[in-house]
Write a protein that holds these residues in place. Structure first.
Motif, PDB file in Angstrom:
ATOM      1  N   TRP A 148      16.620 -23.323  66.023  1.00 56.85           N
ATOM      2  CA  TRP A 148      17.108 -23.835  64.487  1.00 56.85           C
ATOM      3  C   TRP A 148      16.130 -23.506  62.517  1.00 56.85           C
ATOM      4  N   LEU A 168      24.559 -24.332  56.525  1.00 57.06           N
ATOM      5  CA  LEU A 168      23.129 -25.077  57.377  1.00 57.06           C
ATOM      6  C   LEU A 168      22.516 -26.350  57.382  1.00 57.06           C
ATOM      7  N   ARG A 219      23.469 -28.993  58.661  1.00 59.24           N
ATOM      8  CA  ARG A 219      24.003 -28.398  60.159  1.00 59.24           C
ATOM      9  C   ARG A 219      25.476 -28.409  60.205  1.00 59.24           C
ATOM     10  N   PHE A 265      27.689 -25.552  61.253  1.00 60.63           N
ATOM     11  CA  PHE A 265      27.574 -24.674  62.253  1.00 60.63           C
ATOM     12  C   PHE A 265      28.484 -24.111  62.322  1.00 60.63           C
ATOM     13  N   ASP A 266      29.469 -25.482  62.692  1.00 60.78           N
ATOM     14  CA  ASP A 266      30.709 -24.233  63.767  1.00 60.78           C
ATOM     15  C   ASP A 266      31.433 -23.885  61.678  1.00 60.78           C
ATOM     16  N   ALA A 325      29.726 -23.108  58.945  1.00 59.78           N
ATOM     17  CA  ALA A 325      29.005 -21.393  57.945  1.00 59.78           C
ATOM     18  C   ALA A 325      29.380 -20.255  59.311  1.00 59.78           C
ATOM     19  N   ILE A 326      29.576 -21.016  60.104  1.00 57.92           N
ATOM     20  CA  ILE A 326      30.057 -19.594  61.498  1.00 57.92           C
ATOM     21  C   ILE A 326      31.791 -19.212  60.613  1.00 57.92           C
ATOM     22  N   LEU A 358      23.064 -17.496  65.334  1.00 56.91           N
ATOM     23  CA  LEU A 358      24.230 -18.678  64.576  1.00 56.91           C
ATOM     24  C   LEU A 358      25.046 -19.138  66.513  1.00 56.91           C
ATOM     25  N   TYR A 359      25.592 -18.461  66.757  1.00 60.26           N
ATOM     26  CA  TYR A 359      25.506 -18.518  68.285  1.00 60.26           C
ATOM     27  C   TYR A 359      24.818 -18.181  69.425  1.00 60.26           C
ATOM     28  N   TYR A 381      21.931 -20.139  68.792  1.00 59.87           N
ATOM     29  CA  TYR A 381      21.488 -21.841  68.667  1.00 59.87           C
ATOM     30  C   TYR A 381      22.864 -22.697  69.195  1.00 59.87           C
ATOM     31  N   GLN A 382      24.106 -22.228  69.847  1.00 61.03           N
ATOM     32  CA  GLN A 382      25.020 -22.685  70.398  1.00 61.03           C
ATOM     33  C   GLN A 382      25.120 -22.392  70.752  1.00 61.03           C
TER      34      GLN A 382
END
Length: 617
Positions: free
Chosen positions: A11, A148, A151, A153-154, A156-157, A180-181, A183-184
């Motif tokens: 992160w 981001l 936080r 993330f979704d 941001a994607i 990003l993927y 990190y997830q």
């Protein structure tokens, strides 16, 4: 915990990356005088966590110098940290009246709203920016960065995917999405994006392979990533990038056979590519496998290389490592055949020199045939003067004459090393010291203790400021050893020297007999305990564990105050553990060392051994 810390680290990297992509903020340095003093005071308050005081000073500075963005940013930052959201909203809104259309300010306003809990207002502002500046790549990055930081993330994607759709560019933001993927923990999606990134920017292939190799894959998600890569390669069979990524993936995760198959496909496809050296990818893989000690696969790869590309430019090196693989797996006849092939075929190659060294080593150390080793070492001395290999070969030549019992010739050869031009350079000091110490050893084996002492004195005199050298330390030890025994027990010293000389000549049984007889004849000599220790070690080399134990016990019972007594008992414990497999006996022996020698330097090592034994079922 490990995955949590890994996610935290990822992160940090991701956030830093995206903040950098969003664009730098230009700082303005304050003028000197009162303004600078106030600015420094504000920074000090901020560093101490006193955000209210810092904000008050930044506010004054910002009002007095409205064009200086540094003061505004300091005020904004400290109001945010002090959670004075209402005041911060007014500040940004006022700023927007002066600077309408400032996208960064709008994004920051959305950030404040989100911090206040007014999430829908934040989403409305961010979405409005995207609509207003539709198709602007920098704006997608700016909004994604704001998301981001919170936080999200979704979301941001989704911003990046939206930008991709609106720009009609399926590879846009591939690297950002891959990270990003990752990190997830959506590794299959991450790899898909890395593939797109590598295709768009082929010069980043090495980076992409590294990032994929770092994925913390498990038995569950490894097949998913493999499927993505194989599917992509199947759809793009002539695209080398996909094959290279798949080969690197297999190699990174230890599936070497599959990697080799992919490497061979790459060689078939790349054969007619401009500027590509046929066989180079296969060669690098074979070399990697050799260094990974996957000697079977390395041999297979080198054999394929030599078969498919008989005119390969580095053929001499390929055959050399093929021979080395045979050497490492103790296939000495095969190794000798390949080394001879190198010498005959590539006479002027440096690998021919290395092959001669290896052949001599096999004859000397493996087969105990010094007479057959000598021509190979002499070949190096005559054909490759003033090289490190000449020095190495000369040392080995001295070992040959020592094994033959020709100490005079061995001494002459070592003396010649000290006159080699290669050793004149200051950085070759260790090699000179090695030669000086070896010369002293040879005189010791010859029982010429006076000459040995003289050579040791020369070494210590010329290396007075080099006491971190292993040869200097060994010289001091040997010098003291001779002095402590020569005057009162010359016979014992001669017997010990004879025994150690026999050991160097590969006559271990005779060496043990000589050392034990020396102890029996001179049991009061200071060297008696050392002689028993060396005899015990030789018995271990001879694969006689019970014989070694008996000798070590002679040392412990006969010389209980010896500096080697604790080491001898430790060796007994290791024999029980390693060779006899009697773990109870091993445990008892280790414990007895700790009881009898509580201040032993071996104490920590022995405690570690006991903990390991206790952990066994």
């Amino acid at each position: 915990m490990r995955m949590k810390s890994m996610r935290k680290a990822i992160w940090g990297v991701i956030l830093g990356f995206f903040l950098g992509m969003a664009g730098p903020i230009q700082a303005q340095v304050p003028k000197t005088g009162v303004e600078e003093s106030q600015y420094r005071l504000a920074r000090q308050f901020e560093q101490l966590g006193q955000y209210d005081q810092a904000a008050a000073i930044y506010k004054s500075l910002s009002e007095n110098f409205p064009q200086n963005y540094t003061y505004f940013e300091g005020l904004r930052r400290n109001l945010l940290r002090a959670k004075k959201y209402d005041e911060l909203v007014r500040l940004i809104q006022d700023r927007l009246l002066v600077r309408p259309g400032d996208i960064q300010l709008e994004a920051q306003l959305g950030d404040v709203y989100f911090q206040m809990g007014r999430e829908q207002d934040a989403y409305r502002i961010w979405d409005g920016i995207l609509k207003k500046y539709r198709g602007n790549v920098a704006v997608y990055r700016l909004v994604a960065s704001a998301l981001l930081q919170n936080r999200l993330f979704d979301r941001a994607i989704q911003v990046y995917l939206r930008g991709r759709r609106e720009k009609k560019d399926s590879s846009l933001f591939a690297l950002e999405l891959a990270q990003l993927y990752t990190y997830q923990q959506l590794y299959a999606k991450a790899v898909t994006e890395y593939l797109q990134f590598a295709v768009k920017m082929p010069y980043q292939l090495s980076y992409v392979r590294t990032m994929i190799a770092r994925l913390p894959l498990t038995e569950k998600n490894y097949p998913q990533v493999e499927k993505v890569l194989k599917t992509w390669v199947k759809k793009n069979p002539k695209n080398l990038i996909g094959h290279k990524i798949l080969a690197g993936f297999y190699q990174s995760f230890g599936n070497y056979d599959a990697a080799l198959k992919e490497i061979l496909r790459i060689e078939s496809l790349a054969g007619h590519t401009p500027k590509y050296t046929p066989g180079s990818t296969l060669y690098r893989f074979a070399l990697d496998m050799y260094h990974e000690k996957e000697y079977g696969l390395s041999e297979k790869a080198f054999q394929e290389l030599l078969k498919r590309f008989p005119s390969f430019k580095q053929k001499d090196q390929a055959v050399y490592y093929l021979a080395n693989g045979a050497f490492q797996t103790k296939q000495f006849e095969k190794a000798k055949k390949l080394y001879r092939q190198i010498i005959a075929t590539f006479q002027k190659s440096s690998w021919s020199l290395e092959a001669s060294l290896r052949l001599g080593t096999i004859f000397l150390d493996v087969e105990n045939k010094p007479a057959q080793a000598i021509p190979y070492f002499e070949r190096i001395r005559h054909n490759y003067p003033n090289t490190r290999q000449e020095v190495d070969a000369t040392f080995r030549l001295a070992d040959c004459y020592l094994k033959q019992g020709n100490l005079e010739k061995a001494i002459q050869v070592v003396q010649s090393i000290l006159h080699l031009p290669y050793l004149h350079a200051a950085q070759k000091r260790n090699l000179r010291e090695k030669a000086q110490f070896k010369l002293a050893q040879l005189y010791f084996f010859k029982k010429d203790f006076q000459s040995a002492q003289a050579k040791l004195a020369d070494l210590l005199k010329t290396s007075a400021d080099h006491y971190d050298s292993p040869y200097v330390n060994d010289a001091i030890e040997l010098q003291l050893f001779i002095r402590n025994n020569e005057s009162q027990f010359p016979g014992a010293l001669s017997g010990y020297a004879r025994g150690m000389c026999l050991e160097k000549q590969g006559k271990a049984e005779a060496a043990v007999d000589t050392l034990l007889k020396t102890v029996a004849d001179f049991h009061n000599a200071p060297l008696a305990d050392r002689a028993l220790l060396e005899a015990g070690k030789l018995k271990e080399k001879l694969k006689d564990p019970y014989g070694a134990i008996r000798i070590y016990e002679m040392l412990v019972t006969g010389y209980p105050k010896s500096v080697y007594a604790d080491l001898a008992q430790k060796n007994i414990g290791e024999i029980y553990e390693r060779d006899i497999k009697d773990l109870d006996k091993a445990r008892q022996t280790y414990e007895s060392v700790l009881i009898q020698y509580p201040n032993s330097v071996l104490a920590d090592e022995l405690r570690a051994k006991l903990r390991r034994l206790e952990a066994q079922p």
